[in-house]
Write an enzyme that holds these catalytic residues in place. Structure first.
Site, short mmCIF file in Angstrom:
data_model
loop_
_atom_site.label_atom_id
_atom_site.label_comp_id
_atom_site.label_asym_id
_atom_site.label_seq_id
_atom_site.Cartn_x
_atom_site.Cartn_y
_atom_site.Cartn_z
N GLU A 16 38.76 -153.39 96.17
CA GLU A 16 40.03 -153.28 95.45
C GLU A 16 41.15 -154.14 96.07
OE1 GLU A 16 39.60 -148.83 93.61
OE2 GLU A 16 40.75 -149.01 95.42
N GLU A 58 33.02 -149.03 90.58
CA GLU A 58 33.37 -147.62 90.75
C GLU A 58 33.80 -147.04 89.42
OE1 GLU A 58 36.30 -146.68 93.75
OE2 GLU A 58 35.48 -148.18 95.11
C1 BGP Z 1 39.17 -146.03 94.97
C2 BGP Z 1 38.58 -146.26 96.33
C3 BGP Z 1 37.54 -145.28 96.75
C4 BGP Z 1 37.62 -143.90 96.13
C5 BGP Z 1 38.17 -143.85 94.73
C6 BGP Z 1 38.57 -142.47 94.25
O1 BGP Z 1 40.48 -146.49 94.98
O2 BGP Z 1 38.00 -147.54 96.41
O3 BGP Z 1 37.45 -145.32 98.13
O4 BGP Z 1 37.96 -142.92 96.97
O5 BGP Z 1 39.27 -144.70 94.56
O6 BGP Z 1 39.81 -142.11 94.78
P1 BGP Z 1 40.11 -140.71 95.46
O7 BGP Z 1 39.09 -140.56 96.54
O8 BGP Z 1 41.48 -140.82 95.99
O9 BGP Z 1 39.98 -139.70 94.39
#
Ligand code: BGP
Length: 487
Positions: free
Chosen positions: A192, A385
């Site tokens: 990201e 993701e």
């Molecule tokens: C993205 C990241 C991840 C992950 C995901 C979900 O921004 O790359 O590492 O965690 O978001 O976010 P969260 O864990 O805050 O719900």
């Protein structure tokens, strides 16, 4: 016309070293920036969401350096993947994933970041893990950096503000290509890329109150990361001809809140500043002209070195990837209702439902995104993701019924299929947190994404036993049928 997912479509699962591994002080690993993030399991839901509780300050940074505590530093224990990875791979194989996306921990390989030679024990961990994946027919999608850098680089060089950190990063990536190259199928130098702007501690490792000109420092760091990214692409192609190296953003898909022309223009600007800027530099190889105006308005002055433009132009990415969790709207109306989103506060869309954490669920937005990204770059697209963070309940017999997660995933896979029919060259989908992890944003365990349950609570208590949720069987059927059986 294509009618379904390509035969070799890469169904998979995604995770990250800091949220999964644990073993923070083992195997010669150095302290990294995620090991320093403070969390209190007693915080209420509101306190967990509070900006100041999520933000790194100089005081928190210093306090964390002197403690061995793991309860208030959940990234230090993760889900203990460092010790349990072999058994976890049994479950991944049973699930049927074709690819595992995980990140490598820089501080496990170069504990201080600027060490002259790598830590062999750290390298061995990833060699064994990736070898075992391949032995089980699982490809490897390796994120070279998913936020956590060795703390020493922050203390000595101010993190990504310095070109010295770029130099150290390139020593690290060279080691990865040389020592792990034949074990990795897809590479991502940075998770990201736009996180640097929206969460500067995670993305570019800046501690806000250590900076005199925070905004300028953010863009300087981002520039250094762009250079690091391009030089990693160059290095990869020299060391491993034909290697597949991509670029990734957190995709904040946005629609105009109304058809008022000002809202439409606002949407174009939001999209440029929050999304396209980052992919444009990596995929097109130069800073887009629209950023000149933004930099002038914001008083941003980036120091570039001679040759930087050539480096960016000559070393562009081979595929585009993104995380996608939600969409939002753009408007000039300052009073528009807000809701949460990944890394940002979003403007609310009255047509969408939200998750328990306020993220707006929008499967059609994934089709929109896939079309937009493919139209713009004409490069293969990898969804790195996607998933739903939700609370799960374990029944007395140990079963976990999560129809909400199945509904979310099903609706998104359906829209992916529509995008494939639209002609998008979609090559893979790695569902986020397919095994429950420590949440990156709120640092808790109770926000679960997995189809595999991990018995651990917010304070790090639990047996750490893994079990299959209903969604495990759903995803297994989806993968087996190559996205045809979604019920
Ligand atoms: C993205 C990241 C991840 C992950 C995901 C979900 O921004 O790359 O590492 O965690 O978001 O976010 P969260 O864990 O805050 O719900």
């Amino acid at each position: 016309m294509k009618t379904g997912f390509p035969e070799n479509f890469l169904w998979g699962g995604a995770m990250a070293s800091s949220q999964a591994e644990g073993g923070w002080d083992q195997g010669g690993k150095g302290l990294d920036t995620q090991d320093l993030r403070y969390f209190d399991p007693a915080w209420t839901r509101e306190e967990r969401a509070k900006k100041e509780n999520r933000r790194m300050s100089d005081a928190k940074f210093r306090a964390a350096l002197t403690t061995d505590d793991t309860v208030h530093y959940p990234f230090r224990h993760g889900i203990d993947f460092y010790h349990r990875w072999r058994e976890d791979l049994d479950l991944f194989q049973e699930l049927g994933i074709k690819v595992l996306r995980t990140s490598l921990c820089w501080a496990r390989i170069y504990p201080n970041g600027d060490d002259p030679t790598p830590n062999e024990e750290g390298l061995r961990f990833y060699c064994d893990l990736f070898d075992e994946c391949h032995r089980r027919g699982i490809k490897v999608f390796a994120t070279m950096l998913h936020y956590n850098i060795p703390v020493n680089l922050v203390q000595k060089y101010g993190g990504w503000k310095s070109r010295k950190t770029v130099e150290c990063y390139l020593r690290y990536t060279r080691t990865l290509f040389e020592r792990l190259g034949d074990r990795v199928d897809y590479w991502l130098p940075f998770n990201e890329f736009n996180a640097g702007k929206f969460n500067p501690y995670n993305g570019v490792c800046l501690v806000e109150d250590q900076e005199s000109d925070y905004q300028n420092a953010i863009f300087q760091c981002l520039h250094n990361q762009f250079i690091a990214n391009a030089l990693t692409v160059k290095q990869g192609h020299e060391i491993l001809p034909g290697s597949k190296i991509g670029g990734m953003i957190a995709r904040f898909t946005t629609y105009p809140a109304t058809c008022k022309p000002d809202d439409v223009m606002q949407m174009i600007l939001d999209d440029q500043y929050s999304n396209w800027f980052y992919l444009d530099v990596m995929a097109r190889g130069h800073y887009p002209a629209y950023m000149d105006r933004y930099f002038a308005q914001q008083g941003i002055h980036i120091q570039m070195e001679p040759g930087d433009a050539d480096i960016l132009r000559e070393n562009t990415i081979a595929f585009v990837s993104f995380s996608y969790y939600f969409s939002q709207v753009s408007t000039t109306d300052q009073g528009w209702e807000k809701t949460s989103g990944n890394l940002i506060m979003a403007n609310k869309n009255p047509y969408l439902e939200t998750s328990e954490w306020g993220w707006q669920k929008d499967p059609v937005g994934l089709r929109v995104t896939l079309n937009q990204v493919y139209d713009r770059y004409q490069l293969p697209v990898f969804i790195a993701e996607n998933g739903l963070g939700a609370k799960d309940v374990v029944e007395e017999d140990g079963s976990i019924h999560d129809p909400y997660r199945i509904d979310y995933l099903k609706a998104h896979v359906e829209q992916m299929k529509e995008a494939v029919k639209d002609g998008v060259d979609l090559i893979g989908y790695t569902m986020w947190g397919f095994i429950d992890l420590v949440s990156c944003g709120s640092m808790e365990m109770s926000k679960r994404y997995g189809v595999i349950y991990v018995d651990q609570d917010d304070a790090g208590h639990g047996t750490l036993a893994r079990s299959r949720k209903d969604s495990f069987y759903w995803y297994q059927r989806c993968i087996r049928s190559n996205g045809e059986t979604l019920d």
